[in-house]
Scaffold this active site. Structure first.
Site, short mmCIF file in Angstrom:
data_model
loop_
_atom_site.label_atom_id
_atom_site.label_comp_id
_atom_site.label_asym_id
_atom_site.label_seq_id
_atom_site.Cartn_x
_atom_site.Cartn_y
_atom_site.Cartn_z
N ARG A 76 0.83 -1.21 0.00
CA ARG A 76 0.00 0.00 0.00
C ARG A 76 0.87 1.27 0.00
NH1 ARG A 76 -3.80 2.54 4.43
NH2 ARG A 76 -5.28 3.67 3.10
N HIS A 80 0.52 4.48 -2.49
CA HIS A 80 0.31 5.86 -2.04
C HIS A 80 1.47 6.76 -2.45
CE1 HIS A 80 -3.22 5.50 0.98
NE2 HIS A 80 -3.30 4.57 0.06
N VAL A 84 0.48 9.92 -5.74
CA VAL A 84 0.54 11.35 -5.40
C VAL A 84 1.91 11.88 -5.82
CG1 VAL A 84 0.33 13.02 -3.52
CG2 VAL A 84 -0.96 10.87 -3.43
N GLU A 102 2.80 14.80 3.33
CA GLU A 102 1.83 13.88 2.72
C GLU A 102 1.38 12.85 3.75
OE1 GLU A 102 4.02 13.58 -1.35
OE2 GLU A 102 2.76 11.80 -1.16
N ASN A 108 -3.37 8.82 4.30
CA ASN A 108 -2.08 8.25 4.69
C ASN A 108 -1.96 7.97 6.19
OD1 ASN A 108 -1.13 8.15 2.10
ND2 ASN A 108 -0.20 10.19 2.18
N HIS A 209 -6.14 -5.77 -2.68
CA HIS A 209 -6.90 -5.95 -1.44
C HIS A 209 -7.08 -7.44 -1.09
CE1 HIS A 209 -8.66 -1.62 -1.85
NE2 HIS A 209 -7.44 -1.63 -1.39
N THR A 210 -6.43 -8.31 -1.83
CA THR A 210 -6.41 -9.73 -1.47
C THR A 210 -5.56 -9.97 -0.22
OG1 THR A 210 -5.77 -11.95 -2.25
CG2 THR A 210 -4.48 -10.16 -3.09
N ASP A 263 -3.71 -14.05 -3.74
CA ASP A 263 -4.35 -14.95 -4.70
C ASP A 263 -5.55 -14.24 -5.33
OD1 ASP A 263 -6.27 -14.84 -2.71
OD2 ASP A 263 -5.90 -16.86 -1.94
C1 HEM Z 1 -8.27 2.50 -6.30
C2 HEM Z 1 -8.87 2.63 -5.22
C3 HEM Z 1 -8.44 2.20 -3.85
C4 HEM Z 1 -9.10 2.55 -2.72
C5 HEM Z 1 -10.34 3.40 -2.62
C6 HEM Z 1 -8.39 1.94 -1.62
C7 HEM Z 1 -8.73 2.10 -0.31
C8 HEM Z 1 -8.14 1.42 0.74
C9 HEM Z 1 -8.54 1.55 2.12
C10 HEM Z 1 -9.63 2.49 2.64
C11 HEM Z 1 -7.79 0.70 2.85
C12 HEM Z 1 -7.88 0.45 4.35
C13 HEM Z 1 -7.23 1.57 5.13
C14 HEM Z 1 -7.51 1.40 6.59
O1 HEM Z 1 -8.61 1.78 7.00
O2 HEM Z 1 -6.66 0.88 7.32
C15 HEM Z 1 -6.91 0.02 1.94
C16 HEM Z 1 -6.02 -0.95 2.31
C17 HEM Z 1 -5.10 -1.49 1.44
N1 HEM Z 1 -4.92 -1.14 0.11
FE1 HEM Z 1 -6.14 -0.01 -1.00
N2 HEM Z 1 -7.33 1.24 -2.10
C18 HEM Z 1 -7.31 1.37 -3.46
C19 HEM Z 1 -6.35 0.84 -4.31
C20 HEM Z 1 -5.25 0.13 -3.91
C21 HEM Z 1 -4.13 -0.22 -4.74
C22 HEM Z 1 -3.98 0.22 -6.20
C23 HEM Z 1 -3.27 -0.93 -3.98
C24 HEM Z 1 -1.94 -1.51 -4.36
C25 HEM Z 1 -1.56 -1.81 -5.57
C26 HEM Z 1 -3.86 -1.07 -2.68
C27 HEM Z 1 -3.34 -1.79 -1.64
C28 HEM Z 1 -3.88 -1.88 -0.38
C29 HEM Z 1 -3.40 -2.79 0.64
C30 HEM Z 1 -2.32 -3.83 0.47
C31 HEM Z 1 -4.16 -2.54 1.79
C32 HEM Z 1 -4.01 -3.18 3.18
C33 HEM Z 1 -3.01 -2.35 3.97
C34 HEM Z 1 -2.62 -2.90 5.33
O3 HEM Z 1 -2.97 -3.99 5.70
O4 HEM Z 1 -1.90 -2.16 6.03
N3 HEM Z 1 -5.04 -0.38 -2.65
N4 HEM Z 1 -7.13 0.49 0.66
#
Ligand code: HEM
Length: 355
Positions: A76, A80, A84, A102, A108, A209-210, A263
């Site tokens: 993630r 991020h 940006v 940021e 963030n 998000h997997t 996966d």
């Molecule tokens: C495009 C729209 C996207 C939205 C709206 C979005 C939104 C979010 C949100 C809200 C969370 C949870 C944050 C929290 O409350 O702790 C999250 C987690 C995460 N996102 Fe996304 N995301 C997007 C795209 C992506 C992309 C493109 C990637 C990577 C290529 C990504 C990777 C992750 C990962 C791995 C997590 C888990 C983080 C953790 O466990 O610390 N996301 N995302």
């Protein structure tokens, strides 16, 4: 004579087969790998830091053995960083007199603090071996790749040669470039199209998000005051137990089927109306993206292929190369604000002036 002729023809046909075989694979690689931008290269540190990739991978293997959750945090972080102001390590910078960084912008605030520490620890190990030649933004891109691979996802080459930015984005620019989890598929498609991502890229990238977790506040708008009708009822009730109020402090996994494994189960979740965010679930409601989700849910190899293409594209967004930017000596501070570095430079200047 005839037997000599026979062995010559078999040798020639063997060579032509080999040629066809090699050109086939060369052709498929060229086809499935997006073009790389000027200044980046597949072999950037081959002579200046040959052990770079093995240092990063070996260290992350150790980190993930203790806590596999850190993989999601690193993936993630790269996203991020890139969305940006480009993949310039600007998300890693601490705030300064010029204003909040940021890091302090709302989207963030849920980045893992440990992810920032892991990146600077990797930087320290790499610089110890090679000197200050590898940027924090390249280390972040490699860490994201290894986060994917070491949790079961595809392995892929990362074009390298990024340099670190000298400034961070404003709070407004950060908010404008990271869509909220409440966004509809149409909003996401429009927003990501401005960065040259098509519908397949959007669905593939969301597949990140997997792995990982989310705080309740990122999705409780789908539970309170009214339950989102597109959400599976049992799934919603379980989420209400984890998050008894709209602003509960808890966290839950983003992929209920296999939260620590990279996966294609995230797409199976969406087909069962068990996507956590509106921005995930609406990709299955929207007619432009629904078919892509089904194709990834039934074919993991296809998902992995498309994910790699989209990640290589993402990793090249507005990169600084050549002599622009710098190679930071500490990932959270630009060199001109780094008091240790400034004192080294001053000492060198004093020595020079005495010559
Ligand atoms: C495009 C729209 C996207 C939205 C709206 C979005 C939104 C979010 C949100 C809200 C969370 C949870 C944050 C929290 O409350 O702790 C999250 C987690 C995460 N996102 Fe996304 N995301 C997007 C795209 C992506 C992309 C493109 C990637 C990577 C290529 C990504 C990777 C992750 C990962 C791995 C997590 C888990 C983080 C953790 O466990 O610390 N996301 N995302």
């Amino acid at each position: 004579m005839a037997s000599r002729f026979n062995s010559l023809t078999s040798l020639l046909s063997l060579i032509s087969c080999l040629f066809l075989f090699l050109s086939y694979f060369h052709g498929t690689k060229a086809q499935s790998t997006p073009p790389i931008v000027k200044g980046l290269s597949w072999s950037f540190y081959d002579s200046s830091c040959p052990k770079l990739e093995s240092i990063v991978r070996k260290q992350l293997q150790k980190v993930f053995k203790d806590d596999i959750g850190q993989a999601a945090g690193l993936l993630r972080l790269h996203f991020h960083d890139c969305f940006v102001q480009g993949c310039d390590g600007s998300v890693l910078l601490d705030g300064s007199a010029s204003g909040p960084s940021e890091k302090q912008a709302i989207p963030n605030l849920t980045l893992r603090l440990e992810a920032f520490k892991i990146i600077d620890d990797l930087r320290r190990r790499v610089h110890k071996d090679c000197g200050r030649v590898v940027s924090c933004s390249d280390i972040t891109a490699l860490a994201a790749r290894d986060a994917v691979y070491l949790t079961g996802g595809p392995d892929y080459d990362v074009p390298l040669g990024r340099r670190d930015g000298l400034s961070f984005a404003t709070q407004n620019a950060t908010l404008a470039n990271l869509v909220p989890p409440s966004a509809s598929a149409n909003t996401i498609l429009t927003s990501l199209a401005t960065k040259n991502f098509d519908a397949t890229d959007v669905v593939a990238l969301s597949g990140a998000h997997t792995i990982g977790i989310s705080h309740c506040t990122s999705f409780t708008d789908r539970l309170y005051p009214n339950q989102d009708p597109t959400m599976d009822k049992t799934f919603a009730n379980n989420l209400k137990n984890v998050c008894p109020t709209k602003d509960s402090n808890s966290t839950t996994v983003t992929d209920i089927r296999s939260p620590n494994k990279f996966d294609n189960k995230y797409y199976v979740d969406l087909m069962n109306r068990q996507g956590l965010f509106t921005s995930d679930q609406d990709l299955y409601t929207n007619s432009r993206t629904r078919g892509i989700i089904t194709s990834f849910a039934v074919n993991e190899t296809l998902f992995f292929e498309r994910f790699v293409i989209a990640m290589i594209k993402m990793g090249q967004l507005n990169v600084l190369t050549g002599t622009t930017g710098e190679i930071r000596a500490n990932c959270s501070v630009r060199n001109s604000d780094n008091s240790f570095l400034s004192s080294v430079v001053e000492e060198e200047l004093t020595v020079l002036s005495q010559l």
